[in-house]
Design an enzyme around this catalytic site. Sequence first.
Site, mmCIF file in Angstrom:
data_model
loop_
_atom_site.group_PDB
_atom_site.id
_atom_site.type_symbol
_atom_site.label_atom_id
_atom_site.label_comp_id
_atom_site.label_asym_id
_atom_site.label_seq_id
_atom_site.Cartn_x
_atom_site.Cartn_y
_atom_site.Cartn_z
ATOM 1 N N THR A 154 0.825 -1.210 0.017
ATOM 2 C CA THR A 154 0.053 -0.045 0.147
ATOM 3 C C THR A 154 1.102 1.412 0.010
ATOM 4 O OG1 THR A 154 -1.729 1.239 1.193
ATOM 5 C CG2 THR A 154 -0.074 0.029 2.574
ATOM 6 N N GLY A 211 -1.986 6.009 5.934
ATOM 7 C CA GLY A 211 -2.986 5.482 7.158
ATOM 8 C C GLY A 211 -3.222 4.073 7.174
ATOM 9 N N LYS A 212 -3.313 3.495 6.263
ATOM 10 C CA LYS A 212 -3.737 1.882 5.893
ATOM 11 C C LYS A 212 -2.419 1.313 6.316
ATOM 12 C CE LYS A 212 -6.081 0.574 2.527
ATOM 13 N NZ LYS A 212 -6.711 0.177 1.231
ATOM 14 N N ASP A 272 -7.776 -4.295 0.264
ATOM 15 C CA ASP A 272 -8.750 -3.313 -0.293
ATOM 16 C C ASP A 272 -9.973 -3.126 0.226
ATOM 17 O OD1 ASP A 272 -8.871 -1.839 -2.936
ATOM 18 O OD2 ASP A 272 -10.689 -2.911 -3.117
ATOM 19 N N PHE A 281 -8.591 7.701 9.595
ATOM 20 C CA PHE A 281 -8.268 8.373 8.214
ATOM 21 C C PHE A 281 -9.409 7.764 7.266
ATOM 22 C CE2 PHE A 281 -6.778 3.984 8.118
ATOM 23 C CZ PHE A 281 -7.089 3.479 6.905
ATOM 24 N N GLY A 282 -9.228 8.280 6.060
ATOM 25 C CA GLY A 282 -10.382 8.049 4.899
ATOM 26 C C GLY A 282 -11.905 8.553 5.685
ATOM 27 N N LYS A 322 -10.510 1.045 18.076
ATOM 28 C CA LYS A 322 -11.044 0.879 16.578
ATOM 29 C C LYS A 322 -10.919 -0.596 16.145
ATOM 30 C CE LYS A 322 -10.597 2.367 11.688
ATOM 31 N NZ LYS A 322 -9.786 3.174 10.779
ATOM 32 N N ARG A 376 -11.103 -3.861 9.087
ATOM 33 C CA ARG A 376 -10.037 -4.624 8.746
ATOM 34 C C ARG A 376 -9.434 -5.353 10.087
ATOM 35 N NH1 ARG A 376 -7.840 -0.204 7.651
ATOM 36 N NH2 ARG A 376 -8.546 -0.386 5.401
#
Length: 258
Positions: free
Chosen positions: A23, A27-28, A84, A170-171, A193, A244
């Site tokens: 990636t 953030g990911k 993804d 994020f996002g 989270k 995730r």
Amino acid sequence: MRVEQKAPSILRRPLTGRLVIATHNSGKLAEMRELLAPFRIETISAGDVGLDEPEETGTSFGENARIKARAAALASALPAFADDSGLVVEALGGAPGIHSARWAGPDRNFSRAMTEIEDKLRAAGAITPESRKAHFVSALCLAWPDGHLEEFEDRVDGTLVWPPRGDKGFGYDPIFLPDGYTRTFGEMTSEEKHGLPPARNQAEWSPVSRPDRAPNEKVGTRPDAKPDASFADRVPLGLGLSHRARAFRKLAEACLEQ
């Protein structure tokens, strides 16, 4: 006498050694490293080894995760880990879905993307919580240079709120309120989270109560796990809250448990 045939077990490939996280999303990348940290997997990012982002031509989250993991594994000659993920909004016919990142544009402006979602929801008359249902999906893929794949997927359901709340994550995190909670992903720490501890381990956690949490929302402070701790003790996400974290738990149980 009829002998019952047992279904063949699925032989999973364990993950060891260095791993490329496929990636370019900071953030990911941070979240994926946090999830892998208890297993002492040495990680390097796609950027660290100069890998380009492949074109995501899949029609599902799983297909796009596979494209990214395969490309990174072949280019680096190392196992690669790709995610993804995206936001699926019911009132928008599933959009932005697999195009969630594209809605933010090449400059990754998620503030603009969140505003676009809100404008479309209002145009569709979706102003009540019941009409603003959404879910996050995460598809994870582990790929090896020899072509072997391990794939996992999960989701978390919730409601979209406006205006955005919180500056963590994020996002689309600031507009996503997971079911059963009073705070958005954007208001939660990464530990919160990632999720709650499994029921069998709750006695080891010290519940923290706050008036801004729903009655069933508890967050624990977990002592540091020892290197030889059991799988349940080493996995910080417990049952998993985020999409995730839920998908990663499946991956960890299949490919990381010793």
